[in-house]
Design a protein around this motif. Structure first.
Motif, PDB file in Angstrom:
ATOM      1  N   ARG A 164       0.828  -1.212   0.000  1.00  0.00           N
ATOM      2  CA  ARG A 164       0.000   0.000   0.000  1.00  0.00           C
ATOM      3  C   ARG A 164       0.859   1.257   0.000  1.00  0.00           C
ATOM      4  NH1 ARG A 164      -5.530  -0.854   3.332  1.00  0.00           N
ATOM      5  NH2 ARG A 164      -6.019  -2.912   2.504  1.00  0.00           N
ATOM      6  N   VAL A 165       1.955   1.232   0.742  1.00  0.00           N
ATOM      7  CA  VAL A 165       2.869   2.375   0.761  1.00  0.00           C
ATOM      8  C   VAL A 165       3.472   2.573  -0.629  1.00  0.00           C
ATOM      9  CG1 VAL A 165       5.088   3.208   1.671  1.00  0.00           C
ATOM     10  CG2 VAL A 165       3.359   2.297   3.219  1.00  0.00           C
ATOM     11  N   ARG A 166       3.811   1.491  -1.300  1.00  0.00           N
ATOM     12  CA  ARG A 166       4.360   1.592  -2.655  1.00  0.00           C
ATOM     13  C   ARG A 166       3.347   2.213  -3.609  1.00  0.00           C
ATOM     14  NH1 ARG A 166       4.934  -3.614  -6.149  1.00  0.00           N
ATOM     15  NH2 ARG A 166       2.728  -3.141  -6.170  1.00  0.00           N
ATOM     16  N   ASP A 167       2.095   1.760  -3.537  1.00  0.00           N
ATOM     17  CA  ASP A 167       1.048   2.318  -4.394  1.00  0.00           C
ATOM     18  C   ASP A 167       0.822   3.799  -4.102  1.00  0.00           C
ATOM     19  OD1 ASP A 167       0.739  -0.162  -5.542  1.00  0.00           O
ATOM     20  OD2 ASP A 167      -1.037  -0.699  -4.354  1.00  0.00           O
ATOM     21  N   THR A 168       0.839   4.163  -2.827  1.00  0.00           N
ATOM     22  CA  THR A 168       0.669   5.566  -2.448  1.00  0.00           C
ATOM     23  C   THR A 168       1.830   6.405  -2.960  1.00  0.00           C
ATOM     24  OG1 THR A 168      -0.543   4.888  -0.470  1.00  0.00           O
ATOM     25  CG2 THR A 168       0.330   7.129  -0.506  1.00  0.00           C
ATOM     26  N   ALA A 169       3.039   5.891  -2.861  1.00  0.00           N
ATOM     27  CA  ALA A 169       4.210   6.623  -3.348  1.00  0.00           C
ATOM     28  C   ALA A 169       4.123   6.837  -4.855  1.00  0.00           C
ATOM     29  CB  ALA A 169       5.487   5.871  -2.986  1.00  0.00           C
ATOM     30  N   GLN A 170       3.647   5.832  -5.597  1.00  0.00           N
ATOM     31  CA  GLN A 170       3.486   5.992  -7.039  1.00  0.00           C
ATOM     32  C   GLN A 170       2.429   7.037  -7.357  1.00  0.00           C
ATOM     33  OE1 GLN A 170       2.644   2.036  -8.399  1.00  0.00           O
ATOM     34  NE2 GLN A 170       4.805   1.474  -8.583  1.00  0.00           N
ATOM     35  N   ALA A 171       1.338   7.059  -6.600  1.00  0.00           N
ATOM     36  CA  ALA A 171       0.289   8.053  -6.826  1.00  0.00           C
ATOM     37  C   ALA A 171       0.802   9.461  -6.533  1.00  0.00           C
ATOM     38  CB  ALA A 171      -0.927   7.739  -5.954  1.00  0.00           C
ATOM     39  N   VAL A 172       1.592   9.614  -5.487  1.00  0.00           N
ATOM     40  CA  VAL A 172       2.162  10.927  -5.160  1.00  0.00           C
ATOM     41  C   VAL A 172       3.132  11.358  -6.254  1.00  0.00           C
ATOM     42  CG1 VAL A 172       3.702  12.122  -3.548  1.00  0.00           C
ATOM     43  CG2 VAL A 172       1.822  10.731  -2.684  1.00  0.00           C
ATOM     44  N   GLU A 173       3.889  10.427  -6.787  1.00  0.00           N
ATOM     45  CA  GLU A 173       4.826  10.754  -7.861  1.00  0.00           C
ATOM     46  C   GLU A 173       4.084  11.231  -9.106  1.00  0.00           C
ATOM     47  OE1 GLU A 173       8.561   8.676 -10.252  1.00  0.00           O
ATOM     48  OE2 GLU A 173       7.253   7.463  -9.002  1.00  0.00           O
ATOM     49  N   VAL A 174       3.003  10.569  -9.465  1.00  0.00           N
ATOM     50  CA  VAL A 174       2.199  10.986 -10.622  1.00  0.00           C
ATOM     51  C   VAL A 174       1.608  12.370 -10.380  1.00  0.00           C
ATOM     52  CG1 VAL A 174       0.083  10.480 -11.904  1.00  0.00           C
ATOM     53  CG2 VAL A 174       1.702   8.652 -11.419  1.00  0.00           C
ATOM     54  N   ALA A 175       1.105  12.603  -9.180  1.00  0.00           N
ATOM     55  CA  ALA A 175       0.539  13.918  -8.858  1.00  0.00           C
ATOM     56  C   ALA A 175       1.614  15.002  -8.933  1.00  0.00           C
ATOM     57  CB  ALA A 175      -0.093  13.892  -7.467  1.00  0.00           C
ATOM     58  N   ALA A 176       2.811  14.702  -8.472  1.00  0.00           N
ATOM     59  CA  ALA A 176       3.905  15.682  -8.528  1.00  0.00           C
ATOM     60  C   ALA A 176       4.258  16.007  -9.971  1.00  0.00           C
ATOM     61  CB  ALA A 176       5.126  15.145  -7.788  1.00  0.00           C
ATOM     62  N   TYR A 177       4.285  15.010 -10.844  1.00  0.00           N
ATOM     63  CA  TYR A 177       4.560  15.266 -12.259  1.00  0.00           C
ATOM     64  C   TYR A 177       3.465  16.123 -12.880  1.00  0.00           C
ATOM     65  CZ  TYR A 177       8.462  11.985 -12.452  1.00  0.00           C
ATOM     66  OH  TYR A 177       9.661  11.361 -12.266  1.00  0.00           O
ATOM     67  N   VAL A 192       1.502  18.313 -11.320  1.00  0.00           N
ATOM     68  CA  VAL A 192       1.637  19.675 -10.791  1.00  0.00           C
ATOM     69  C   VAL A 192       2.801  20.378 -11.480  1.00  0.00           C
ATOM     70  CG1 VAL A 192       2.273  21.002  -8.742  1.00  0.00           C
ATOM     71  CG2 VAL A 192       0.541  19.214  -8.585  1.00  0.00           C
ATOM     72  N   GLU A 193       3.914  19.668 -11.647  1.00  0.00           N
ATOM     73  CA  GLU A 193       5.071  20.255 -12.322  1.00  0.00           C
ATOM     74  C   GLU A 193       4.713  20.668 -13.746  1.00  0.00           C
ATOM     75  OE1 GLU A 193       9.662  19.101 -13.568  1.00  0.00           O
ATOM     76  OE2 GLU A 193       8.341  17.579 -12.734  1.00  0.00           O
ATOM     77  N   SER A 194       3.939  19.842 -14.435  1.00  0.00           N
ATOM     78  CA  SER A 194       3.513  20.154 -15.793  1.00  0.00           C
ATOM     79  C   SER A 194       2.632  21.399 -15.822  1.00  0.00           C
ATOM     80  CB  SER A 194       2.761  18.949 -16.376  1.00  0.00           C
ATOM     81  OG  SER A 194       2.199  19.284 -17.605  1.00  0.00           O
ATOM     82  N   GLU A 195       1.700  21.504 -14.864  1.00  0.00           N
ATOM     83  CA  GLU A 195       0.820  22.675 -14.813  1.00  0.00           C
ATOM     84  C   GLU A 195       1.611  23.947 -14.502  1.00  0.00           C
ATOM     85  OE1 GLU A 195      -2.413  22.991 -15.550  1.00  0.00           O
ATOM     86  OE2 GLU A 195      -2.360  20.902 -16.180  1.00  0.00           O
ATOM     87  N   VAL A 196       2.546  23.866 -13.578  1.00  0.00           N
ATOM     88  CA  VAL A 196       3.363  25.035 -13.230  1.00  0.00           C
ATOM     89  C   VAL A 196       4.213  25.441 -14.434  1.00  0.00           C
ATOM     90  CG1 VAL A 196       5.298  25.808 -11.796  1.00  0.00           C
ATOM     91  CG2 VAL A 196       3.369  24.609 -10.762  1.00  0.00           C
ATOM     92  N   GLU A 197       4.731  24.462 -15.146  1.00  0.00           N
ATOM     93  CA  GLU A 197       5.524  24.753 -16.338  1.00  0.00           C
ATOM     94  C   GLU A 197       4.662  25.431 -17.401  1.00  0.00           C
ATOM     95  OE1 GLU A 197       7.553  21.849 -19.454  1.00  0.00           O
ATOM     96  OE2 GLU A 197       8.418  21.680 -17.449  1.00  0.00           O
ATOM     97  N   GLY A 198       3.424  24.997 -17.543  1.00  0.00           N
ATOM     98  CA  GLY A 198       2.509  25.624 -18.499  1.00  0.00           C
ATOM     99  C   GLY A 198       2.196  27.060 -18.129  1.00  0.00           C
TER     100      GLY A 198
END
Length: 83
Positions: free
Chosen positions: A29-42, A44-50
């Motif tokens: 579950r921690v691994r799945d949560t970490a992957q979800a946080v990583e996707v969310a960070a990408y 957010v980074e894409s939106e900020v870059e835009g």
């Protein structure tokens, strides 16, 4: 007495198996949560870059010029109405 020790050993083994299964479940579950946080960070980074690209493309300068014009008209209007 040997039967009692065998039952205790069996219960201890069963308990350790349950603990190991719980730890593995939490780790997955921690691994799945970490992957979800990583996707969310990408994302957010894409939106900020835009937003940065939009601001660099001239919208910020246009907005600043518009604000300056509006401020000039507003102060000019206030100055003429006070006379």
């Amino acid at each position: 007495m040997e039967t009692f020790m065998a039952v205790c050993m069996g219960l201890i083994t069963l308990e350790l198996g349950i603990i190991v299964a719980a730890i593995v479940s939490v780790a997955l579950r921690v691994r799945d949560t970490a992957q979800a946080v990583e996707v969310a960070a990408y994302r957010v980074e894409s939106e900020v870059e835009g937003i940065g690209t939009t601001l660099r493309s001239g919208w910020l300068k246009t907005l600043g010029a518009t604000a300056s014009i509006v401020a000039g008209l507003w102060t000019g209007r206030r100055g003429s109405s006070e006379e």
